[in-house]
Motif scaffolding. Structure first.
Motif, mmCIF file in Angstrom:
data_model
loop_
_atom_site.group_PDB
_atom_site.id
_atom_site.type_symbol
_atom_site.label_atom_id
_atom_site.label_comp_id
_atom_site.label_asym_id
_atom_site.label_seq_id
_atom_site.Cartn_x
_atom_site.Cartn_y
_atom_site.Cartn_z
ATOM 1 N N PHE A 16 12.810 5.726 -10.131
ATOM 2 C CA PHE A 16 13.859 4.959 -9.477
ATOM 3 C C PHE A 16 14.070 5.460 -8.051
ATOM 4 N N GLY A 17 14.178 6.781 -7.904
ATOM 5 C CA GLY A 17 14.446 7.379 -6.600
ATOM 6 C C GLY A 17 13.317 7.144 -5.611
ATOM 7 N N VAL A 18 12.081 7.331 -6.061
ATOM 8 C CA VAL A 18 10.938 7.160 -5.161
ATOM 9 C C VAL A 18 10.840 5.705 -4.708
ATOM 10 N N LEU A 19 10.989 4.779 -5.670
ATOM 11 C CA LEU A 19 10.912 3.364 -5.310
ATOM 12 C C LEU A 19 12.015 2.995 -4.330
ATOM 13 N N TYR A 37 0.832 -1.208 0.000
ATOM 14 C CA TYR A 37 0.000 0.000 0.000
ATOM 15 C C TYR A 37 0.857 1.244 0.000
ATOM 16 N N VAL A 38 1.905 1.199 0.802
ATOM 17 C CA VAL A 38 2.783 2.373 0.874
ATOM 18 C C VAL A 38 3.403 2.644 -0.495
ATOM 19 N N VAL A 39 3.851 1.573 -1.165
ATOM 20 C CA VAL A 39 4.443 1.749 -2.496
ATOM 21 C C VAL A 39 3.431 2.348 -3.449
ATOM 22 N N ILE A 40 2.224 1.778 -3.464
ATOM 23 C CA ILE A 40 1.212 2.255 -4.415
ATOM 24 C C ILE A 40 0.853 3.704 -4.122
ATOM 25 N N LEU A 41 0.702 3.992 -2.838
ATOM 26 C CA LEU A 41 0.317 5.338 -2.421
ATOM 27 C C LEU A 41 1.381 6.365 -2.804
ATOM 28 N N ILE A 42 2.598 6.122 -2.302
ATOM 29 C CA ILE A 42 3.659 7.095 -2.571
ATOM 30 C C ILE A 42 3.967 7.135 -4.057
ATOM 31 N N LEU A 94 11.973 -5.704 -6.540
ATOM 32 C CA LEU A 94 11.745 -4.793 -7.671
ATOM 33 C C LEU A 94 11.082 -5.544 -8.823
ATOM 34 N N THR A 95 11.538 -6.770 -9.064
ATOM 35 C CA THR A 95 10.961 -7.558 -10.153
ATOM 36 C C THR A 95 9.480 -7.805 -9.924
ATOM 37 N N SER A 96 9.123 -8.178 -8.684
ATOM 38 C CA SER A 96 7.704 -8.463 -8.472
ATOM 39 C C SER A 96 6.860 -7.197 -8.556
ATOM 40 N N LEU A 97 7.430 -6.100 -8.109
ATOM 41 C CA LEU A 97 6.692 -4.841 -8.217
ATOM 42 C C LEU A 97 6.476 -4.465 -9.682
ATOM 43 N N ASP A 98 7.521 -4.642 -10.490
ATOM 44 C CA ASP A 98 7.402 -4.385 -11.929
ATOM 45 C C ASP A 98 6.371 -5.314 -12.550
ATOM 46 N N PHE A 99 6.408 -6.560 -12.093
ATOM 47 C CA PHE A 99 5.480 -7.564 -12.605
ATOM 48 C C PHE A 99 4.036 -7.124 -12.360
ATOM 49 N N LEU A 100 3.806 -6.565 -11.172
ATOM 50 C CA LEU A 100 2.454 -6.136 -10.822
ATOM 51 C C LEU A 100 2.087 -4.801 -11.454
ATOM 52 N N GLY A 101 3.074 -4.143 -12.028
ATOM 53 C CA GLY A 101 2.790 -2.871 -12.666
ATOM 54 C C GLY A 101 2.931 -1.674 -11.741
ATOM 55 N N PHE A 102 3.484 -1.881 -10.535
ATOM 56 C CA PHE A 102 3.679 -0.754 -9.620
ATOM 57 C C PHE A 102 5.144 -0.351 -9.524
ATOM 58 N N PHE A 126 13.460 4.909 -2.233
ATOM 59 C CA PHE A 126 13.121 5.490 -0.938
ATOM 60 C C PHE A 126 12.116 4.623 -0.196
ATOM 61 N N VAL A 127 11.067 4.207 -0.900
ATOM 62 C CA VAL A 127 10.023 3.422 -0.240
ATOM 63 C C VAL A 127 10.584 2.075 0.232
ATOM 64 N N PHE A 128 11.384 1.439 -0.631
ATOM 65 C CA PHE A 128 11.989 0.165 -0.222
ATOM 66 C C PHE A 128 12.879 0.365 0.999
ATOM 67 N N LEU A 129 13.613 1.476 0.973
ATOM 68 C CA LEU A 129 14.556 1.749 2.057
ATOM 69 C C LEU A 129 13.832 1.893 3.395
ATOM 70 N N LEU A 130 12.594 2.408 3.340
ATOM 71 C CA LEU A 130 11.825 2.592 4.565
ATOM 72 C C LEU A 130 11.696 1.294 5.349
ATOM 73 N N PHE A 131 11.722 0.159 4.635
ATOM 74 C CA PHE A 131 11.477 -1.119 5.315
ATOM 75 C C PHE A 131 12.693 -2.039 5.315
ATOM 76 N N GLU A 132 13.541 -1.881 4.312
ATOM 77 C CA GLU A 132 14.595 -2.864 4.069
ATOM 78 C C GLU A 132 15.632 -2.918 5.191
ATOM 79 N N TRP A 133 15.865 -1.805 5.884
ATOM 80 C CA TRP A 133 16.923 -1.753 6.892
ATOM 81 C C TRP A 133 16.586 -2.529 8.155
ATOM 82 N N ILE A 134 15.297 -2.827 8.334
ATOM 83 C CA ILE A 134 14.855 -3.375 9.617
ATOM 84 C C ILE A 134 15.529 -4.702 9.949
#
Ligand SMILES: Nc1ncnc2c1ncn2[C@@H]1O[C@H](COP(=O)(O)OP(=O)(O)O)[C@@H](O)[C@H]1O
Ligand SMILES: [Mg+2]
Lengths: 343, 283
Positions: free
Chosen positions: A202-205, A189-194, A275-283, A207-215
């Motif tokens: 590239f930059g926005v994606l 949802y966060v990805v779709i929203l932002i 990234l691949t699955s997000l591209d696959f889904l079109g987001f 950023f959004v991935f980074l929000l969660f990936e570090w955990i």
């Protein structure tokens, strides 16, 4: 620079053949993909025309330069076949893959997707774009994305987990609760929203991935920093009058790098597949960006054109496999707790 | 034998008055007072858990900050009260005025750096004016009896034996020329023969450098011929105090007597280990 132990670990990594070979395959392919413009392009690397030499993959030349009518970029594929060009004694040396990833090669016979041929080794997609060229550019995009993401999230994970583990007490407790809440946010949802607000760049994606990936890494670093803080050598340094900063960067951080090194390849895998699955889904990255997810999706859509599914699946599978071989080897070489069972 | 006459110096170097250390409900140290004169060697003896280590760490406030650990009383170093100083001041005192050697030499060194680089860190911290740190590193390594220091200073901790590692720790403590050296059971983790070598080394260095030493041990055997005075700690309190010879020859407190009877003597076969009967000791 590196201590004896670190060097020993690198030697051990090198001795794990499968990991070492996989590592170099990935490095070489990535370095090649960094020069994609000179590997897959429908502009020649070198051309001779009217007594002059041109380097079209490096520099823009308008059609006028070669006796055309327009100021737009020359169409070298067409130019190559004109009688004037041949009469001038001109020649062109094309890159290995003679196609641009964004261009449709519709003029050829048949309707796209076109099957593999001498012209398009892996065929074309439904817009008559060269699959081989798109695979290569797609690899560069995925790998760059995953690398930048992994490095940034490693830095963030080290900082956050490090602060928690070192400070301990309520800082640790509050941080832990915040992270729990944070990681419960629904990522998609966060990805779709932002993405819909700021565009799926590239930059926005990233950023959004980074929000969660570090955990994930922050958990490991928290544990490491906590453990190392209570090591005798850390306390000996404290007794010597070393300040917190010196203790952190000299005594704790270098000793806490093992999880970072062993997790890094797996963070790469995570980044590429996400990234691949997000591209696959079109987001993910918007068309016409060459992307593996989009190619997978086409493969699913045109099952009668199996070269689409095959090439993207094989490319994705082998990349992830190689990266996990590297990860497996890194873990065996760097993690003192793992046995040397993997060879 | 006693290396310096403590009565010669007027004000003691270090004066501890009513030091109390609490971890939550637990009172680890309960109002102990002692002092250490310049050049004096004081031994703190007591069984494991009697509060020796925490007392030693409290001298430069190396304990967790409150509320985990609360300190009470007064620790005077010169004209300063350690318990009232701020962190930056404490950093200047740690290592520079009061240096430590710990029990576990093998884990007291950072495995990723050469021993030279770790001694160099101490020099950088407290003696920024030293022009040639490598020469200084070689000098202290030589001082603590490490052979071939020009080569050995490039060794990593794991390449050295436990005794050598402890010598390196001593070198690291001495390179800043501290006024007080606190040795917290420096030989407990070592083989008996190595123990004797380290004790001899410390005795030599003490004489050569004229510093004060606070030797913490649970073993009365080390104290004889090494310390000028002895403090005996039991459950966070000082139960006996006096010149080494006097305490050893004529112990007053039953706990001290029990500890002394634990010393193995040459030529005397001990049938059983002496055990301490706590029921007779309870305060
Ligand atoms: N960080 C700490 N937190 C809580 N209790 C502690 C801590 N450090 C020491 N103690 C307690 O203080 C008491 C004295 O410990 P210590 O000074 O290490 O004894 P020793 O005489 O063996 O050196 C012990 O009961 C120990 O459990
Ligand atoms: Mg102790």
């Amino acid at each position: 620079m590196f201590s004896e132990i670190t060097r020993q670990q690198f030697r051990r990594f090198r001795s794990i053949r499968r990991a070492w070979v996989s590592f170099w395959i990935l490095v070489v392919v990535y370095v090649v993909s960094l020069f994609s413009e000179h590997v897959a392009n429908d502009r020649p690397l070198v051309m001779r025309y009217g007594g002059n030499t041109f380097f079209p993959t490096l520099k823009f030349y308008s059609a006028e330069t070669f006796g055309g009518r327009y100021r737009t970029e020359a169409d070298y594929l067409a130019l190559e076949k004109t009688p004037e060009f041949l009469a001038q004694g001109g020649w062109m040396l094309f890159p290995v893959i003679k196609s641009d990833p964004l261009r449709s090669y519709l003029k050829e016979d048949g309707s796209p997707p076109l099957a593999p041929s001498a012209r398009h080794w892996l065929g074309t997609d439904d817009s008559a774009r060269d699959v081989a060229a798109r695979l290569l550019y797609g690899f560069r995009t995925s790998m760059t994305f995953a690398l930048v993401l992994a490095v940034l999230s490693a830095v963030m994970g080290i900082i956050v987990g490090g602060i928690q583990g070192y400070a301990g007490g309520w800082v640790d407790l509050a941080g832990q609760r915040l992270i729990e809440v944070w990681s419960a946010l629904p990522f998609l949802y966060v990805v779709i929203l932002i993405g819909s607000i700021y565009g799926q760049t590239f930059g926005v994606l990233l950023f959004v991935f980074l929000l969660f990936e570090w955990i994930g890494l922050s958990y490991y670093m928290r544990g490491e920093f906590y453990r190392l803080k209570h090591q005798t050598f850390t306390q000996a340094a404290q007794a010597l009058g070393a300040g917190s900063f010196r203790i952190l960067y000299r005594h704790i951080l270098p000793n806490a790098m093992v999880p970072v090194i062993t997790l890094f390849p797996f963070m790469l895998i995570g980044g590429i597949s996400a990234l691949t699955s997000l591209d696959f889904l079109g987001f993910g990255l918007p068309p016409p960006t060459p992307s593996w997810g989009e190619m997978l999706q086409q493969g699913l859509k045109y099952l009668y054109a199996p070269w689409l599914a095959f090439s993207s699946v094989i490319a994705l599978f082998s990349t992830l496999l190689l990266a996990s071989f590297v990860g497996e080897g890194a873990r065996a070489a760097f993690d003192p707790r793992s046995s040397n069972a993997i060879r | 034998m006693p290396s310096a006459d403590p009565t010669l110096s007027a004000a003691p170097l270090l004066q501890v008055k009513g030091l109390t250390i609490r971890f939550g409900e637990l009172t680890a140290v309960d109002g102990i007072s002692f002092q250490l004169a310049a050049g004096e060697t004081l031994a703190v003896v007591g069984e494991s858990g009697s509060g020796k280590s925490v007392s030693a760490l409290a001298l430069t406030r190396l304990l967790p900050p409150p509320p985990a650990c609360r300190l009470g009383g007064e620790i005077r170093l010169g004209d300063r009260d350690i318990l009232k100083l701020d962190e930056p001041m404490l950093h200047k005192i740690r290592g520079k005025e009061i240096a430590y050697i710990f029990q576990e030499p093998s884990s007291s060194l950072n495995p990723l750096f050469t021993i030279g680089s770790q001694i160099g860190e101490a020099i950088r911290l407290h003696r920024p004016d030293v022009k040639d740190p490598v020469a200084e590193i070689v000098r202290v390594l030589d001082l603590v009896g490490i052979r071939d220091p020009e080569k050995r200073h490039r060794d990593y901790p794991h390449q050295l034996s436990g005794g050598m590692q402890q010598r390196v720790m001593i070198a690291m403590a001495l390179v800043c020329q501290p006024k007080i050296l606190v040795a917290d059971e420096p030989t407990t983790a070592l083989d008996v023969t190595i123990q004797a070598q380290i004790i001899d080394l410390l005795r030599d260095l003490k004489k050569k450098l004229g510093m004060s030493v606070l030797m913490i041990t649970h073993n009365f055997g080390i104290v004889h011929g090494f310390a000028d005075r002895v403090i005996v700690m039991f459950r966070g309190k000082i139960v006996e105090e006096g010149p080494t010879e006097v305490v050893l020859r004529n112990p007053q407190h039953p706990y001290t007597k029990a500890l002394i009877s634990c010393i193995p003597r040459l030529g005397q076969r001990q049938e059983r280990l002496v055990t301490i009967d706590y029921s007779t000791l309870a305060p």
